[in-house]
Motif scaffolding. Structure first.
Motif, PDB file in Angstrom:
ATOM      1  N   ARG A  33       0.849  -1.187   0.000  1.00  0.00           N
ATOM      2  CA  ARG A  33       0.000   0.000   0.000  1.00  0.00           C
ATOM      3  C   ARG A  33       0.885   1.237   0.000  1.00  0.00           C
ATOM      4  O   ARG A  33       1.823   1.337   0.789  1.00  0.00           O
ATOM      5  N   HIS A  34       0.552   2.173  -0.886  1.00  0.00           N
ATOM      6  CA  HIS A  34       1.257   3.451  -0.906  1.00  0.00           C
ATOM      7  C   HIS A  34       0.847   4.222   0.338  1.00  0.00           C
ATOM      8  O   HIS A  34      -0.346   4.406   0.601  1.00  0.00           O
ATOM      9  N   ILE A  35       1.790   4.638   1.127  1.00  0.00           N
ATOM     10  CA  ILE A  35       1.524   5.260   2.422  1.00  0.00           C
ATOM     11  C   ILE A  35       0.706   6.539   2.278  1.00  0.00           C
ATOM     12  O   ILE A  35      -0.228   6.777   3.039  1.00  0.00           O
ATOM     13  N   LYS A  36       1.003   7.354   1.275  1.00  0.00           N
ATOM     14  CA  LYS A  36       0.327   8.642   1.121  1.00  0.00           C
ATOM     15  C   LYS A  36      -1.066   8.504   0.494  1.00  0.00           C
ATOM     16  O   LYS A  36      -2.022   9.096   0.974  1.00  0.00           O
ATOM     17  N   THR A  37      -1.198   7.701  -0.579  1.00  0.00           N
ATOM     18  CA  THR A  37      -2.468   7.631  -1.311  1.00  0.00           C
ATOM     19  C   THR A  37      -3.376   6.502  -0.844  1.00  0.00           C
ATOM     20  O   THR A  37      -4.583   6.544  -1.065  1.00  0.00           O
ATOM     21  N   GLY A  38      -2.794   5.459  -0.252  1.00  0.00           N
ATOM     22  CA  GLY A  38      -3.574   4.298   0.147  1.00  0.00           C
ATOM     23  C   GLY A  38      -3.830   3.307  -0.978  1.00  0.00           C
ATOM     24  O   GLY A  38      -4.462   2.285  -0.779  1.00  0.00           O
ATOM     25  N   ASN A  39      -3.357   3.605  -2.179  1.00  0.00           N
ATOM     26  CA  ASN A  39      -3.542   2.699  -3.312  1.00  0.00           C
ATOM     27  C   ASN A  39      -2.742   1.416  -3.096  1.00  0.00           C
ATOM     28  O   ASN A  39      -1.659   1.440  -2.522  1.00  0.00           O
ATOM     29  N   VAL A  40      -3.298   0.304  -3.583  1.00  0.00           N
ATOM     30  CA  VAL A  40      -2.666  -1.001  -3.404  1.00  0.00           C
ATOM     31  C   VAL A  40      -2.030  -1.449  -4.719  1.00  0.00           C
ATOM     32  O   VAL A  40      -2.618  -1.287  -5.785  1.00  0.00           O
ATOM     33  N   TYR A  41      -0.831  -2.014  -4.610  1.00  0.00           N
ATOM     34  CA  TYR A  41      -0.065  -2.478  -5.769  1.00  0.00           C
ATOM     35  C   TYR A  41       0.475  -3.874  -5.492  1.00  0.00           C
ATOM     36  O   TYR A  41       0.581  -4.286  -4.343  1.00  0.00           O
ATOM     37  N   ARG A  42       0.839  -4.575  -6.558  1.00  0.00           N
ATOM     38  CA  ARG A  42       1.501  -5.873  -6.457  1.00  0.00           C
ATOM     39  C   ARG A  42       2.956  -5.703  -6.881  1.00  0.00           C
ATOM     40  O   ARG A  42       3.229  -5.135  -7.931  1.00  0.00           O
ATOM     41  N   LEU A  43       3.865  -6.195  -6.065  1.00  0.00           N
ATOM     42  CA  LEU A  43       5.279  -6.165  -6.428  1.00  0.00           C
ATOM     43  C   LEU A  43       5.531  -7.277  -7.431  1.00  0.00           C
ATOM     44  O   LEU A  43       5.360  -8.455  -7.133  1.00  0.00           O
ATOM     45  N   VAL A  44       5.914  -6.901  -8.641  1.00  0.00           N
ATOM     46  CA  VAL A  44       6.090  -7.857  -9.734  1.00  0.00           C
ATOM     47  C   VAL A  44       7.503  -8.419  -9.747  1.00  0.00           C
ATOM     48  O   VAL A  44       7.705  -9.619  -9.908  1.00  0.00           O
ATOM     49  N   ALA A  45       8.496  -7.527  -9.570  1.00  0.00           N
ATOM     50  CA  ALA A  45       9.891  -7.961  -9.665  1.00  0.00           C
ATOM     51  C   ALA A  45      10.793  -6.956  -8.988  1.00  0.00           C
ATOM     52  O   ALA A  45      10.419  -5.801  -8.774  1.00  0.00           O
ATOM     53  N   ILE A  46      11.986  -7.422  -8.681  1.00  0.00           N
ATOM     54  CA  ILE A  46      13.065  -6.540  -8.231  1.00  0.00           C
ATOM     55  C   ILE A  46      14.182  -6.725  -9.238  1.00  0.00           C
ATOM     56  O   ILE A  46      14.691  -7.838  -9.409  1.00  0.00           O
ATOM     57  N   ALA A  60      12.310  -1.606  -7.846  1.00  0.00           N
ATOM     58  CA  ALA A  60      11.040  -2.315  -7.659  1.00  0.00           C
ATOM     59  C   ALA A  60      10.169  -2.082  -8.881  1.00  0.00           C
ATOM     60  O   ALA A  60      10.017  -0.949  -9.346  1.00  0.00           O
ATOM     61  N   VAL A  61       9.601  -3.150  -9.408  1.00  0.00           N
ATOM     62  CA  VAL A  61       8.635  -3.068 -10.496  1.00  0.00           C
ATOM     63  C   VAL A  61       7.310  -3.517  -9.905  1.00  0.00           C
ATOM     64  O   VAL A  61       7.213  -4.602  -9.343  1.00  0.00           O
ATOM     65  N   TYR A  62       6.287  -2.645 -10.008  1.00  0.00           N
ATOM     66  CA  TYR A  62       5.025  -2.956  -9.359  1.00  0.00           C
ATOM     67  C   TYR A  62       3.844  -2.606 -10.259  1.00  0.00           C
ATOM     68  O   TYR A  62       3.947  -1.803 -11.170  1.00  0.00           O
ATOM     69  N   LEU A  63       2.712  -3.256  -9.974  1.00  0.00           N
ATOM     70  CA  LEU A  63       1.534  -3.203 -10.830  1.00  0.00           C
ATOM     71  C   LEU A  63       0.345  -2.698 -10.027  1.00  0.00           C
ATOM     72  O   LEU A  63       0.070  -3.202  -8.941  1.00  0.00           O
ATOM     73  N   SER A  64      -0.344  -1.702 -10.575  1.00  0.00           N
ATOM     74  CA  SER A  64      -1.527  -1.173  -9.901  1.00  0.00           C
ATOM     75  C   SER A  64      -2.730  -2.068 -10.168  1.00  0.00           C
ATOM     76  O   SER A  64      -2.700  -2.922 -11.054  1.00  0.00           O
ATOM     77  N   GLU A  65      -3.789  -1.845  -9.416  1.00  0.00           N
ATOM     78  CA  GLU A  65      -5.001  -2.640  -9.598  1.00  0.00           C
ATOM     79  C   GLU A  65      -5.664  -2.362 -10.944  1.00  0.00           C
ATOM     80  O   GLU A  65      -6.419  -3.182 -11.429  1.00  0.00           O
ATOM     81  N   ASP A  66      -5.383  -1.200 -11.541  1.00  0.00           N
ATOM     82  CA  ASP A  66      -5.916  -0.924 -12.879  1.00  0.00           C
ATOM     83  C   ASP A  66      -4.907  -1.304 -13.971  1.00  0.00           C
ATOM     84  O   ASP A  66      -4.985  -0.846 -15.096  1.00  0.00           O
ATOM     85  N   THR A  67      -3.954  -2.162 -13.607  1.00  0.00           N
ATOM     86  CA  THR A  67      -2.980  -2.821 -14.510  1.00  0.00           C
ATOM     87  C   THR A  67      -1.960  -1.875 -15.137  1.00  0.00           C
ATOM     88  O   THR A  67      -1.429  -2.161 -16.196  1.00  0.00           O
ATOM     89  N   MET A  68      -1.643  -0.778 -14.472  1.00  0.00           N
ATOM     90  CA  MET A  68      -0.552   0.079 -14.926  1.00  0.00           C
ATOM     91  C   MET A  68       0.730  -0.407 -14.262  1.00  0.00           C
ATOM     92  O   MET A  68       0.742  -0.699 -13.067  1.00  0.00           O
ATOM     93  N   LEU A  69       1.802  -0.485 -15.038  1.00  0.00           N
ATOM     94  CA  LEU A  69       3.079  -0.975 -14.544  1.00  0.00           C
ATOM     95  C   LEU A  69       3.983   0.208 -14.228  1.00  0.00           C
ATOM     96  O   LEU A  69       4.098   1.139 -15.024  1.00  0.00           O
ATOM     97  N   TYR A  70       4.622   0.184 -13.053  1.00  0.00           N
ATOM     98  CA  TYR A  70       5.488   1.269 -12.588  1.00  0.00           C
ATOM     99  C   TYR A  70       6.811   0.693 -12.090  1.00  0.00           C
ATOM    100  O   TYR A  70       6.903  -0.489 -11.777  1.00  0.00           O
ATOM    101  N   SER A  71       7.810   1.561 -11.952  1.00  0.00           N
ATOM    102  CA  SER A  71       9.062   1.162 -11.311  1.00  0.00           C
ATOM    103  C   SER A  71       9.665   2.376 -10.616  1.00  0.00           C
ATOM    104  O   SER A  71       9.415   3.511 -11.003  1.00  0.00           O
TER     105      SER A  71
END
Length: 84
Positions: A33-46, A60-71
Protein backbone atom coordinates in the motif's frame (compact mmCIF):
# COMPACT_ATOMS: atom_id res chain seq x y z
CA UNK A 1 -6.52 5.51 -41.08
CA UNK A 2 -4.20 2.51 -40.93
CA UNK A 3 -2.01 4.15 -38.28
CA UNK A 4 -5.08 4.92 -36.15
CA UNK A 5 -6.20 1.28 -36.46
CA UNK A 6 -2.74 -0.04 -35.57
CA UNK A 7 -2.48 2.26 -32.55
CA UNK A 8 -5.85 1.02 -31.36
CA UNK A 9 -4.79 -2.62 -31.83
CA UNK A 10 -1.53 -2.07 -29.94
CA UNK A 11 -3.41 -0.39 -27.07
CA UNK A 12 -5.79 -3.35 -26.83
CA UNK A 13 -2.89 -5.83 -26.85
CA UNK A 14 -1.08 -3.87 -24.13
CA UNK A 15 -4.25 -3.83 -22.05
CA UNK A 16 -4.75 -7.57 -22.47
CA UNK A 17 -1.13 -8.30 -21.54
CA UNK A 18 -1.40 -6.07 -18.47
CA UNK A 19 -4.58 -7.80 -17.33
CA UNK A 20 -3.03 -11.22 -17.90
CA UNK A 21 0.09 -10.16 -16.00
CA UNK A 22 -2.06 -8.84 -13.14
CA UNK A 23 -3.96 -12.14 -12.91
CA UNK A 24 -0.78 -14.23 -12.89
CA UNK A 25 1.07 -11.92 -10.51
CA UNK A 26 -1.96 -11.63 -8.25
CA UNK A 27 -1.60 -15.26 -7.28
CA UNK A 28 2.01 -15.13 -6.10
CA UNK A 29 3.15 -11.56 -5.52
CA UNK A 30 2.87 -9.59 -2.30
CA UNK A 31 0.61 -6.56 -1.96
CA UNK A 32 1.91 -3.16 -0.92
CA UNK A 33 0.00 0.00 0.00
CA UNK A 34 1.26 3.45 -0.91
CA UNK A 35 1.52 5.26 2.42
CA UNK A 36 0.33 8.64 1.12
CA UNK A 37 -2.47 7.63 -1.31
CA UNK A 38 -3.57 4.30 0.15
CA UNK A 39 -3.54 2.70 -3.31
CA UNK A 40 -2.67 -1.00 -3.40
CA UNK A 41 -0.06 -2.48 -5.77
CA UNK A 42 1.50 -5.87 -6.46
CA UNK A 43 5.28 -6.17 -6.43
CA UNK A 44 6.09 -7.86 -9.73
CA UNK A 45 9.89 -7.96 -9.67
CA UNK A 46 13.07 -6.54 -8.23
CA UNK A 47 15.56 -5.73 -10.95
CA UNK A 48 19.34 -5.43 -10.73
CA UNK A 49 19.22 -7.31 -7.45
CA UNK A 50 22.42 -9.26 -8.01
CA UNK A 51 24.58 -6.84 -9.97
CA UNK A 52 27.62 -4.98 -8.71
CA UNK A 53 27.81 -2.69 -11.72
CA UNK A 54 27.89 1.02 -11.07
CA UNK A 55 24.68 2.84 -12.03
CA UNK A 56 22.47 -0.26 -11.90
CA UNK A 57 20.36 0.44 -8.81
CA UNK A 58 18.03 -2.15 -7.35
CA UNK A 59 14.57 -1.29 -8.68
CA UNK A 60 11.04 -2.32 -7.66
CA UNK A 61 8.64 -3.07 -10.50
CA UNK A 62 5.02 -2.96 -9.36
CA UNK A 63 1.53 -3.20 -10.83
CA UNK A 64 -1.53 -1.17 -9.90
CA UNK A 65 -5.00 -2.64 -9.60
CA UNK A 66 -5.92 -0.92 -12.88
CA UNK A 67 -2.98 -2.82 -14.51
CA UNK A 68 -0.55 0.08 -14.93
CA UNK A 69 3.08 -0.97 -14.54
CA UNK A 70 5.49 1.27 -12.59
CA UNK A 71 9.06 1.16 -11.31
CA UNK A 72 11.18 3.13 -8.89
CA UNK A 73 14.44 2.62 -7.02
CA UNK A 74 13.99 0.05 -4.26
CA UNK A 75 15.11 2.40 -1.48
CA UNK A 76 12.37 4.88 -2.45
CA UNK A 77 9.81 2.07 -2.80
CA UNK A 78 10.62 0.95 0.75
CA UNK A 79 10.11 4.52 2.04
CA UNK A 80 6.77 5.07 0.32
CA UNK A 81 5.09 1.65 0.56
CA UNK A 82 4.09 -0.75 3.32
CA UNK A 83 3.34 -4.42 2.93
CA UNK A 84 -0.33 -5.31 3.32
Amino acid sequence: MLIKYLNSAVTKIKGFCSILLFEVVGVVSPKYRHIKTGNVYRLVAITNEFTNRSGFVKTAVYLSEDTMLYSRPMHIFNEKFERV
